[in-house]
Design a protein around this motif. Structure first.
Motif, PDB file in Angstrom:
ATOM      1  N   ALA A  44      17.520 -32.831  -8.819  1.00 36.13           N
ATOM      2  CA  ALA A  44      18.693 -32.568  -7.974  1.00 36.13           C
ATOM      3  C   ALA A  44      18.694 -33.652  -6.912  1.00 36.13           C
ATOM      4  CB  ALA A  44      18.633 -31.183  -7.348  1.00 36.13           C
ATOM      5  N   CYS A  45      19.298 -34.791  -7.246  1.00 35.38           N
ATOM      6  CA  CYS A  45      19.238 -35.973  -6.392  1.00 35.38           C
ATOM      7  C   CYS A  45      20.549 -36.174  -5.652  1.00 35.38           C
ATOM      8  CB  CYS A  45      18.926 -37.213  -7.222  1.00 35.38           C
ATOM      9  SG  CYS A  45      18.936 -38.761  -6.269  1.00 35.38           S
ATOM     10  N   GLU A  46      20.464 -36.285  -4.336  1.00 33.40           N
ATOM     11  CA  GLU A  46      21.612 -36.591  -3.494  1.00 33.40           C
ATOM     12  C   GLU A  46      21.426 -38.005  -2.936  1.00 33.40           C
ATOM     13  OE1 GLU A  46      23.865 -34.372  -3.521  1.00 33.40           O
ATOM     14  OE2 GLU A  46      22.751 -32.579  -4.131  1.00 33.40           O
ATOM     15  N   VAL A  60      12.795 -32.931  -7.213  1.00 29.21           N
ATOM     16  CA  VAL A  60      12.543 -33.347  -8.589  1.00 29.21           C
ATOM     17  C   VAL A  60      11.259 -32.701  -9.098  1.00 29.21           C
ATOM     18  CG1 VAL A  60      13.716 -35.576  -8.323  1.00 29.21           C
ATOM     19  CG2 VAL A  60      11.272 -35.413  -7.867  1.00 29.21           C
ATOM     20  N   ARG A  61      11.193 -32.541 -10.409  1.00 29.55           N
ATOM     21  CA  ARG A  61       9.949 -32.142 -11.077  1.00 29.55           C
ATOM     22  C   ARG A  61       9.911 -32.878 -12.398  1.00 29.55           C
ATOM     23  NH1 ARG A  61       8.766 -27.036 -13.938  1.00 29.55           N
ATOM     24  NH2 ARG A  61      10.707 -26.231 -13.075  1.00 29.55           N
ATOM     25  N   GLY A  62       9.018 -33.847 -12.492  1.00 24.92           N
ATOM     26  CA  GLY A  62       8.957 -34.680 -13.682  1.00 24.92           C
ATOM     27  C   GLY A  62       7.658 -35.456 -13.719  1.00 24.92           C
ATOM     28  N   PRO A  63       7.496 -36.300 -14.727  1.00 29.18           N
ATOM     29  CA  PRO A  63       6.241 -37.032 -14.909  1.00 29.18           C
ATOM     30  C   PRO A  63       5.976 -38.027 -13.781  1.00 29.18           C
ATOM     31  CG  PRO A  63       7.909 -37.824 -16.426  1.00 29.18           C
ATOM     32  CD  PRO A  63       8.477 -36.613 -15.783  1.00 29.18           C
ATOM     33  N   ALA A  64       4.707 -38.200 -13.473  1.00 28.60           N
ATOM     34  CA  ALA A  64       4.310 -39.125 -12.411  1.00 28.60           C
ATOM     35  C   ALA A  64       4.591 -40.572 -12.789  1.00 28.60           C
ATOM     36  CB  ALA A  64       2.825 -38.954 -12.104  1.00 28.60           C
ATOM     37  N   SER A  65       4.865 -40.817 -14.073  1.00 23.23           N
ATOM     38  CA  SER A  65       5.164 -42.183 -14.504  1.00 23.23           C
ATOM     39  C   SER A  65       6.473 -42.692 -13.914  1.00 23.23           C
ATOM     40  CB  SER A  65       5.229 -42.246 -16.035  1.00 23.23           C
ATOM     41  OG  SER A  65       6.234 -41.379 -16.534  1.00 23.23           O
ATOM     42  N   LEU A 100      12.890 -38.131  -1.970  1.00 22.84           N
ATOM     43  CA  LEU A 100      12.794 -37.135  -3.037  1.00 22.84           C
ATOM     44  C   LEU A 100      11.442 -36.427  -2.956  1.00 22.84           C
ATOM     45  CD1 LEU A 100      14.276 -39.269  -5.945  1.00 22.84           C
ATOM     46  CD2 LEU A 100      15.347 -37.275  -4.906  1.00 22.84           C
ATOM     47  N   HIS A 101      11.453 -35.107  -3.187  1.00 24.55           N
ATOM     48  CA  HIS A 101      10.199 -34.352  -3.124  1.00 24.55           C
ATOM     49  C   HIS A 101      10.187 -33.289  -4.211  1.00 24.55           C
ATOM     50  CE1 HIS A 101      12.288 -30.894  -1.282  1.00 24.55           C
ATOM     51  NE2 HIS A 101      12.937 -31.791  -0.551  1.00 24.55           N
ATOM     52  N   ALA A 102       9.115 -32.532  -4.308  1.00 23.12           N
ATOM     53  CA  ALA A 102       8.939 -31.570  -5.388  1.00 23.12           C
ATOM     54  C   ALA A 102       9.946 -30.428  -5.301  1.00 23.12           C
ATOM     55  CB  ALA A 102       7.515 -31.018  -5.358  1.00 23.12           C
TER      56      ALA A 102
END
Length: 395
Positions: A44-46, A60-65, A100-102
């Motif tokens: 959910a990016c603003e 965000v919640r996704g891979p550290a890559s 952006l954060h978790a």
């Protein structure tokens, strides 16, 4: 919009260089980066853009890559592709701030599937879909042509066409059409405001854009010369994020139906498809378009509602605006639940939404677009339910 009678109706569009659309483009670039790495990412990016500054924020919640450095570079590349390399806003030296954060654990526990619990909707809300026979794309005509004008200008500008040599990325269009007995018959006014280089001839811009509009509108639909407005303020040199602050999600009517149909209020860009603001609105358009394409009605409005954490829709409402071809709207609502799983997961699977297909949606409308077979994008614009719907009503 009324379906009968004589009236005027207006819709507007904005270009990919409009400040709000720059923000939408960057937010969807972030989303696609995460979905490229993992289709189950949550985003959910603003985005905020202003004079030589870009701010990324959200959850965000996704891979550290997927690293902050990668996303910052992606934001710059998006600005570069749009065409901004100006003193007040340049892909090269704009400052990019990253916040952006978790994702909230409270949201995640309501949305994720676990044990016997099915995946729930990412938020409560109401979503609408619409289709009409006014154009081949089954979109409202005023918005269809407003988008078409700016899309053509973009193509000319990027191709180096002389007609767009003086033009810069920021632009708006507005088209007013006359309806007779509920059908569009011609334009009564057209407005185009387009950013341009210092010292450009307004008369030359007007003449070049007149030819563009005539190419886009059906033959004989051009508005009277005195109702053709180009840069009405007389000059438009300072534009884009240097002229106005841009934010993700501020052009929701441009993104959908140009005011010709209701809107639930939720924006699309920067949101992964577990957010029903986006995915269910796509499903509504898909179903409405298939209903009209199947010949069951000349116009269709759908509404679907959800509650956060609940997998099934709370309601499905169908309005054929008195254009139905002996079709019972209540039965049609029941049929729609049968032909498509309207749970968040069901929508994503049916329309194949867990893929990086969103950057190209961020300007010139999310609906009425032509799917690219190679990219398998804009799946919600396909009409592959036509036969199924006809069979349900013995057509």
């Amino acid at each position: 919009m009324r379906n009968k009678g004589d009236f005027l109706f207006t819709s507007e569009s904005v270009s990919e260089g409009h400040p709000d659309k720059v923000a939408d483009r960057i937010s969807d670039t972030v989303l696609d980066a995460f979905l490229t790495a993992d289709g189950e990412s949550r985003v959910a990016c603003e985005t905020l853009v202003t004079t030589n500054r870009i701010v990324l924020a959200g959850e965000v919640r996704g891979p550290a890559s997927v690293t902050p450095e990668q996303l910052i570079e992606g934001a710059r590349e998006a600005v570069r592709d749009i065409g901004y390399d100006q003193p007040g806003f340049s892909w090269k030296n704009a400052e990019v701030e990253y916040y952006l954060h978790a994702q909230s654990a409270d949201i995640a526990v309501g949305v994720d599937s676990a044990g016997e619990k099915d995946e729930g909707a990412g938020d409560q809300g109401i979503m609408f879909g619409f289709a009409t026979r006014e154009t081949e794309s089954l979109m409202p005509a005023p918005l269809h042509y407003a988008h078409g004008i700016l899309h053509r200008i973009r193509d000319l500008r990027k191709a180096g066409d002389p007609r767009a040599a003086a033009l810069q990325p920021d632009a708006k269009s507005q088209v007013t059409l006359r309806y007779v007995d509920g059908k569009p018959v011609g334009a009564t006014s057209v407005v185009i405001s387009t950013q341009h280089v210092e010292g450009a001839s307004q008369q030359a811009i007007r003449e070049d854009l007149r030819s563009v509009v005539k190419d886009i509108l059906p033959e004989g639909w051009m508005c009277p010369e005195e109702e053709f407005y180009v840069n009405p303020t007389g000059v438009f040199v300072i534009g884009g994020p240097d002229g106005d602050c841009g934010l993700t999600g501020r052009k929701i009517i441009v993104d959908t139906y140009g005011g010709a149909a209701p809107h639930g209020g939720g924006a699309f860009s920067g949101k992964d498809p577990t957010k029903v603001d986006r995915s269910a609105a796509y499903a509504c358009r898909y179903l409405a378009k298939n209903i009209v394409a199947a010949g069951l009605a000349d116009a269709c409005t759908l509404q679907i509602s959800y509650a956060i954490g609940v997998s099934h829709p709370l309601s499905v409402y169908v309005d054929l605006a008195e254009t139905g071809k002996d079709v019972d709207e209540d039965k049609l609502g029941r049929v729609l639940r049968e032909v498509m799983d309207l749970s968040p997961r069901g929508i994503r699977k049916h329309l194949r939404l867990n893929r990086p297909i969103y950057t190209q949606t961020s300007a010139y409308g999310h609906f009425g677009r032509t799917p690219d077979a190679a990219k398998d994008d804009f799946t919600w614009e396909k009409t592959d339910l036509v036969d199924t719907l006809r069979s349900a009503f013995n057509r």
